[in-house]
Every structure is written in structure tokens, then in C-alpha cells.
Motif scaffolding. Structure first.
Motif, PDB file in Angstrom:
ATOM      1  N   ALA A 181      21.143 -43.373  27.130  1.00 12.68           N
ATOM      2  CA  ALA A 181      20.663 -43.163  25.765  1.00 12.68           C
ATOM      3  C   ALA A 181      21.013 -41.762  25.267  1.00 12.68           C
ATOM      4  CB  ALA A 181      19.158 -43.378  25.709  1.00 12.68           C
ATOM      5  N   LEU A 182      20.853 -40.760  26.110  1.00 13.93           N
ATOM      6  CA  LEU A 182      21.149 -39.391  25.695  1.00 13.93           C
ATOM      7  C   LEU A 182      22.612 -39.224  25.325  1.00 13.93           C
ATOM      8  CD1 LEU A 182      19.045 -37.292  28.251  1.00 13.93           C
ATOM      9  CD2 LEU A 182      18.401 -38.058  25.971  1.00 13.93           C
ATOM     10  N   GLN A 183      23.499 -39.924  26.029  1.00 15.24           N
ATOM     11  CA  GLN A 183      24.921 -39.826  25.709  1.00 15.24           C
ATOM     12  C   GLN A 183      25.220 -40.482  24.361  1.00 15.24           C
ATOM     13  OE1 GLN A 183      27.349 -38.067  27.691  1.00 15.24           O
ATOM     14  NE2 GLN A 183      28.216 -38.236  25.618  1.00 15.24           N
ATOM     15  N   VAL A 184      24.583 -41.613  24.084  1.00 15.82           N
ATOM     16  CA  VAL A 184      24.744 -42.243  22.765  1.00 15.82           C
ATOM     17  C   VAL A 184      24.270 -41.294  21.665  1.00 15.82           C
ATOM     18  CG1 VAL A 184      23.899 -44.098  21.272  1.00 15.82           C
ATOM     19  CG2 VAL A 184      24.627 -44.618  23.597  1.00 15.82           C
ATOM     20  N   ALA A 185      23.138 -40.646  21.903  1.00 16.20           N
ATOM     21  CA  ALA A 185      22.621 -39.702  20.917  1.00 16.20           C
ATOM     22  C   ALA A 185      23.623 -38.581  20.653  1.00 16.20           C
ATOM     23  CB  ALA A 185      21.287 -39.125  21.394  1.00 16.20           C
ATOM     24  N   ALA A 186      24.173 -38.038  21.719  1.00 11.67           N
ATOM     25  CA  ALA A 186      25.119 -36.934  21.559  1.00 11.67           C
ATOM     26  C   ALA A 186      26.381 -37.363  20.827  1.00 11.67           C
ATOM     27  CB  ALA A 186      25.470 -36.363  22.932  1.00 11.67           C
ATOM     28  N   ASP A 187      26.805 -38.597  21.027  1.00 13.48           N
ATOM     29  CA  ASP A 187      28.051 -39.075  20.442  1.00 13.48           C
ATOM     30  C   ASP A 187      27.910 -39.458  18.967  1.00 13.48           C
ATOM     31  OD1 ASP A 187      29.324 -38.733  22.849  1.00 13.48           O
ATOM     32  OD2 ASP A 187      29.215 -40.849  23.433  1.00 13.48           O
ATOM     33  N   HIS A 188      26.720 -39.931  18.560  1.00 14.68           N
ATOM     34  CA  HIS A 188      26.631 -40.584  17.254  1.00 14.68           C
ATOM     35  C   HIS A 188      25.520 -40.094  16.331  1.00 14.68           C
ATOM     36  CE1 HIS A 188      29.499 -43.722  18.423  1.00 14.68           C
ATOM     37  NE2 HIS A 188      28.845 -43.845  19.572  1.00 14.68           N
ATOM     38  N   ILE A 189      24.452 -39.533  16.858  1.00 16.93           N
ATOM     39  CA  ILE A 189      23.191 -39.463  16.137  1.00 16.93           C
ATOM     40  C   ILE A 189      23.033 -38.139  15.393  1.00 16.93           C
ATOM     41  CG2 ILE A 189      20.687 -39.516  16.435  1.00 16.93           C
ATOM     42  CD1 ILE A 189      22.182 -42.214  16.787  1.00 16.93           C
ATOM     43  N   ASP A 190      22.359 -38.209  14.237  1.00 19.28           N
ATOM     44  CA  ASP A 190      22.055 -37.007  13.451  1.00 19.28           C
ATOM     45  C   ASP A 190      20.722 -36.384  13.865  1.00 19.28           C
ATOM     46  OD1 ASP A 190      24.333 -37.193  11.526  1.00 19.28           O
ATOM     47  OD2 ASP A 190      23.366 -39.095  11.038  1.00 19.28           O
ATOM     48  N   VAL A 191      19.712 -37.234  14.142  1.00 21.26           N
ATOM     49  CA  VAL A 191      18.389 -36.737  14.525  1.00 21.26           C
ATOM     50  C   VAL A 191      17.934 -37.490  15.775  1.00 21.26           C
ATOM     51  CG1 VAL A 191      15.996 -36.361  13.830  1.00 21.26           C
ATOM     52  CG2 VAL A 191      17.817 -36.250  12.115  1.00 21.26           C
ATOM     53  N   TYR A 192      17.724 -36.752  16.866  1.00 12.84           N
ATOM     54  CA  TYR A 192      17.231 -37.341  18.110  1.00 12.84           C
ATOM     55  C   TYR A 192      15.707 -37.287  18.118  1.00 12.84           C
ATOM     56  CZ  TYR A 192      16.099 -38.011  23.001  1.00 12.84           C
ATOM     57  OH  TYR A 192      15.545 -38.471  24.171  1.00 12.84           O
ATOM     58  N   LEU A 193      15.075 -38.431  18.390  1.00 12.42           N
ATOM     59  CA  LEU A 193      13.618 -38.526  18.405  1.00 12.42           C
ATOM     60  C   LEU A 193      13.100 -38.631  19.829  1.00 12.42           C
ATOM     61  CD1 LEU A 193      13.149 -41.159  15.541  1.00 12.42           C
ATOM     62  CD2 LEU A 193      12.853 -38.679  15.377  1.00 12.42           C
ATOM     63  N   THR A 194      12.035 -37.912  20.103  1.00 16.47           N
ATOM     64  CA  THR A 194      11.376 -37.996  21.395  1.00 16.47           C
ATOM     65  C   THR A 194       9.944 -38.457  21.199  1.00 16.47           C
ATOM     66  OG1 THR A 194      10.676 -36.753  23.372  1.00 16.47           O
ATOM     67  CG2 THR A 194      10.713 -35.553  21.297  1.00 16.47           C
ATOM     68  N   TRP A 195       9.392 -39.118  22.217  1.00 20.42           N
ATOM     69  CA  TRP A 195       7.965 -39.382  22.210  1.00 20.42           C
ATOM     70  C   TRP A 195       7.205 -38.066  22.381  1.00 20.42           C
ATOM     71  CZ3 TRP A 195       7.525 -43.867  20.259  1.00 20.42           C
ATOM     72  CH2 TRP A 195       8.248 -44.973  20.692  1.00 20.42           C
ATOM     73  N   GLY A 196       5.909 -38.127  22.150  1.00 17.63           N
ATOM     74  CA  GLY A 196       5.086 -36.923  22.229  1.00 17.63           C
ATOM     75  C   GLY A 196       4.731 -36.551  23.651  1.00 17.63           C
ATOM     76  N   GLU A 197       5.699 -36.092  24.387  1.00 21.36           N
ATOM     77  CA  GLU A 197       5.477 -35.634  25.750  1.00 21.36           C
ATOM     78  C   GLU A 197       5.069 -34.159  25.747  1.00 21.36           C
ATOM     79  OE1 GLU A 197       9.219 -36.480  27.553  1.00 21.36           O
ATOM     80  OE2 GLU A 197       9.088 -38.626  27.150  1.00 21.36           O
ATOM     81  N   PRO A 198       4.554 -33.641  26.868  1.00 25.88           N
ATOM     82  CA  PRO A 198       4.240 -32.214  26.932  1.00 25.88           C
ATOM     83  C   PRO A 198       5.453 -31.368  26.578  1.00 25.88           C
ATOM     84  CG  PRO A 198       3.274 -33.356  28.795  1.00 25.88           C
ATOM     85  CD  PRO A 198       4.137 -34.354  28.089  1.00 25.88           C
ATOM     86  N   PRO A 199       5.232 -30.197  25.966  1.00 25.22           N
ATOM     87  CA  PRO A 199       6.353 -29.380  25.488  1.00 25.22           C
ATOM     88  C   PRO A 199       7.427 -29.102  26.531  1.00 25.22           C
ATOM     89  CG  PRO A 199       4.310 -28.546  24.587  1.00 25.22           C
ATOM     90  CD  PRO A 199       3.930 -29.635  25.548  1.00 25.22           C
ATOM     91  N   ALA A 200       7.041 -28.874  27.781  1.00 25.77           N
ATOM     92  CA  ALA A 200       8.049 -28.578  28.810  1.00 25.77           C
ATOM     93  C   ALA A 200       8.996 -29.756  29.008  1.00 25.77           C
ATOM     94  CB  ALA A 200       7.350 -28.222  30.122  1.00 25.77           C
TER      95      ALA A 200
END
Length: 373
Positions: A181-200
Motif C-alpha cells: 500500500a505504501l508503494q502505491v501511495a508513493a507512486d500515485h497519491i496526493d494525500v496519504y491518510l493514516t488511522w489515528g495511531e500514536p504519534p510515534a
């Protein structure tokens, strides 16, 4: 910061696992929420996707005419729709909403639900399909004719004759935590969304996506999906969090954990690991509470506290590079007002002012100046 809200197109609740006060996702109710957040100054709304949700493009097309400034983050589903059909729908809605469409690319994470949609690909294959889908989708907007022959998708002499308001196409949003998924994001995406995990944990994902995008000569923006429980005092906020799950019993949690276990979503696995079904260990980071994730898929964490505390926690994410915050709360209509009224004055956002500069007459005499939100 950009602050988005959520349209609950599979129904709304006052308390999880309690039918009392539950609300169906009627058009009138969804319209109430959309018009409220539009007037309150939210930048946009996320419209969810899945078999239990009303169809997102149709929802957005009915809400766009009754709002003025609101942007609509709507899902396209590689594997469930062809890239050319998705591009045509996106172009039309972008034009007819005057450039208020945002695209949420969803590969899917529940094999049982996907099988019911006719998709029988494993996790990595779905992301390979998504990569091909986005190659075609983007080319349709930027080339006169598209020919593509991939492992999953093929198109010959594809064309998109409909221009969009946003150039070169409505911005692409995407969430996924696996390496594929991260590679798809890097190749195509304008805004990457993350779930609300701890900041680290969020920082690790942001750093990885940035590095992968930089290797492609690209830059990616970042957003986060969170619930929020903000009240005038910290004590009131934690009491509201406890009330939200007071009808969630051990059997319900156990059944939810079984459902989560069947999913092959890395993001869902990470959400579940924050609590592992243990309701005694729900504050997984200061003021980050995982109670919603005991029984709900997807976004399972909430920022809990008074306005100053929640704003400070949001700033911690902003300092990592998060620009868009997609928030929600139960029930969504009332919590949209509570969040805007209490939290917005504490955030670095363009605040919506009362256009007539009116004051409000107190029942005890005298004028009360409203807060600008």
C-alpha cells in the motif's frame, strides 16, 4: 489545518451497541449533517464505502446542490468498477459540484465482503490491481488516448472527453499500512491518510511514504482519520467516552475481534493491536482513546479532552506533517456542532465569522457576542 467531518451513511448512534437513539442514514439526516458542517466551516466530509453504506457517489451528488463550500471525499473501488467508468463519474461530479470532489482510493481489506462483491484477489494482488487502475485513471485525465495491457486490467483507445474543474484531476487520497500500500501511495497519491495511531507510529509511516515518494521525484501530503470527544473539561470528556461504550459487553467485543481477525488489512491489524480487545487499556497514548475500535472497524481511536488538550494533541500530529484531520463523533450532527464550537477557536484554521456581526440578546438582558467559528 483542514478539518473534515464524516457522513454516517450506515446509520448513527448515541452509544455503541445500544439501539436506543439509533438513527437511520436517511437522506434528510445526511443532509442535516452536511448543511451543518458546511455552515460551521468544516472544509469537507468523508463519505464511507462498503456494503452496509449508501453508495458514495450518489450521496455526494445529492448533497452537493444543498451545500455551498463543502468538499466531498468519495471512494473509488479498484476491482469493483472499471477505471474508465470511475474516471467518467469523477469528472462529471467534479464539474457539477464546481470542483468540490476528492477521490478516496479504497482497495478493501475484508475478504468476506470482497467475495460478496465478486473480488477474489489476495492482499498484494489487490494492490497490484490498484496500481494498474490508477495508472489508467490518471492517464485518462492527462492523455488524449490511453492504451494499457496489464496483468489485471486492459484498455484500448480509452478516452475521457469530459474536462474537470480541478486540474489535472480531482485529488487522490488513499490509506493503507502495508508495504504494498505504501508503494502505491508513493507512486500515485496526493494525500496519504493514516488511522489515528500514536504519534510515534504515525511518524514512521509518514517518514516511509516521504522517502518512497522522494525516490519517485514526488511530494505527498498527509491526513489522519480520528474520532473526537471534546468537552468543556477533561473530566466531562472522559465521562462522555465511558458513556459511549457503556453498553459494549464482553460478548460483543469477542465477536468483533473474530471479525477483525479474518481481515487482511494491515491498518486494521494495527488498530486492533492498540487494545487487543482489552477495555482496561484503552488510553493508548496521552488522550488517544481506542474505545471505538473495540467493536468498530476502521477508525477506532478518539482524541479525548478539553479544547486546549485536544488542540495540543492535534498540533503534535500537525508537527509531523499532518494537514488534513478527518474527524467524527457520535451522534454526528450534535458532535459536529460541539467540536466546531469548542475546538475550532483553538486551531490554526480560517474561522467562519457571522456575516452580519450580530449579537444575541440574553434572556436576562444585555447582548451576548457569539464566538466566531
Amino acid at each position: 489545518m483542514e478539518i473534515f467531518w464524516f457522513i454516517p451513511t450506515n446509520g448513527d448512534f448515541r452509544q455503541l451497541n445500544n439501539p436506543l437513539g439509533a438513527r437511520p442514514a436517511s437522506y434528510e439526516y445526511c443532509k442535516q449533517i452536511a448543511q451543518a458542517v458546511d455552515s460551521l466551516g468544516y472544509s469537507g466530509v468523508l463519505i464511507p464505502t462498503g456494503k452496509t453504506c449508501e453508495e458514495g457517489f450518489i450521496v455526494a451528488s445529492t448533497l452537493a446542490p444543498v451545500t455551498q463550500n463543502l468538499k466531498f471525499l468519495v471512494a473509488v473501488r479498484p476491482g469493483l468498477m472499471s477505471p474508465s467508468f470511475a474516471a467518467r463519474m469523477s469528472a462529471t461530479l467534479d464539474r457539477f459540484s464546481n470542483g468540490r470532489l476528492l477521490i478516496n482510493v479504497v482497495a478493501g481489506g475484508d475478504p468476506v465482503e470482497l467475495a460478496g462483491e465478486g473480488v477474489f484477489l489476495d492482499h498484494d494482488a489487490r494492490y497490484d490491481l490498484t496500481d494498474e487502475f490508477l495508472h489508467i485513471w490518471r492517464d485518462l485525465y492527462t492523455k488524449e488516448q490511453v492504451d494499457f495491457n496489464g496483468d489485471y486490467l486492459q484498455i484500448e483507445q480509452g478516452q475521457l472527453p469530459y474536462p474537470t474543474v480541478q486540474k489535472p484531476y480531482p485529488p487522490l487520497y488513499f490509506g493503507g499500512s502495508s508495504e504494498a500500500a505504501l508503494q502505491v501511495a508513493a507512486d500515485h497519491i496526493d494525500v496519504y491518510l493514516t488511522w489515528g495511531e500514536p504519534p510515534a507510529q504515525v511518524k514512521k509511516k509518514i517518514d516511509k511514504v516521504r522517502a518512497l515518494a522522494a525516490a519517485q521525484g514526488k511530494q505527498v501530503k498527509f491526513g489522519i482519520r480520528l474520532h473526537v470527544i471534546v468537552r468543556p473539561t477533561v473530566q466531562q470528556a472522559w465521562e462522555a467516552a465511558a458513556q459511549l461504550i457503556e453498553h459494549v459487553d464482553d460478548e460483543t467485543i469477542a465477536n468483533a475481534q473474530k471479525m477483525f481477525a479474518r481481515m487482511d488489512s494491515e491498518g486494521q491489524r494495527q488498530m486492533t493491536q492498540l487494545h487487543n480487545g482489552d477495555r482496561t487499556k484503552l488510553e493508548v497514548s496521552p488522550n488517544l482513546w481506542a474505545g471505538v475500535g473495540l467493536v468498530r472497524t476502521g477508525a477506532g481511536t478518539a482524541l479525548v479532552g478539553d479544547p486546549d488538550t485536544v488542540a495540543a494533541r492535534m498540533q503534535e500530529y500537525a508537527d509531523l506533517g499532518i494537514e488534513t484531520f478527518i474527524l467524527s463523533g457520535y451522534p454526528h450532527l450534535e458532535e459536529a456542532y460541539t467540536t466546531a464550537e469548542l475546538l475550532f477557536p483553538k486551531l490554526p484554521i480560517a474561522q467562519k465569522k457571522d456575516e452580519l456581526g450580530r449579537t444575541f440578546l440574553s434572556p436576562f438582558g444585555g447582548d451576548i457576542k457569539p464566538a466566531t467559528v
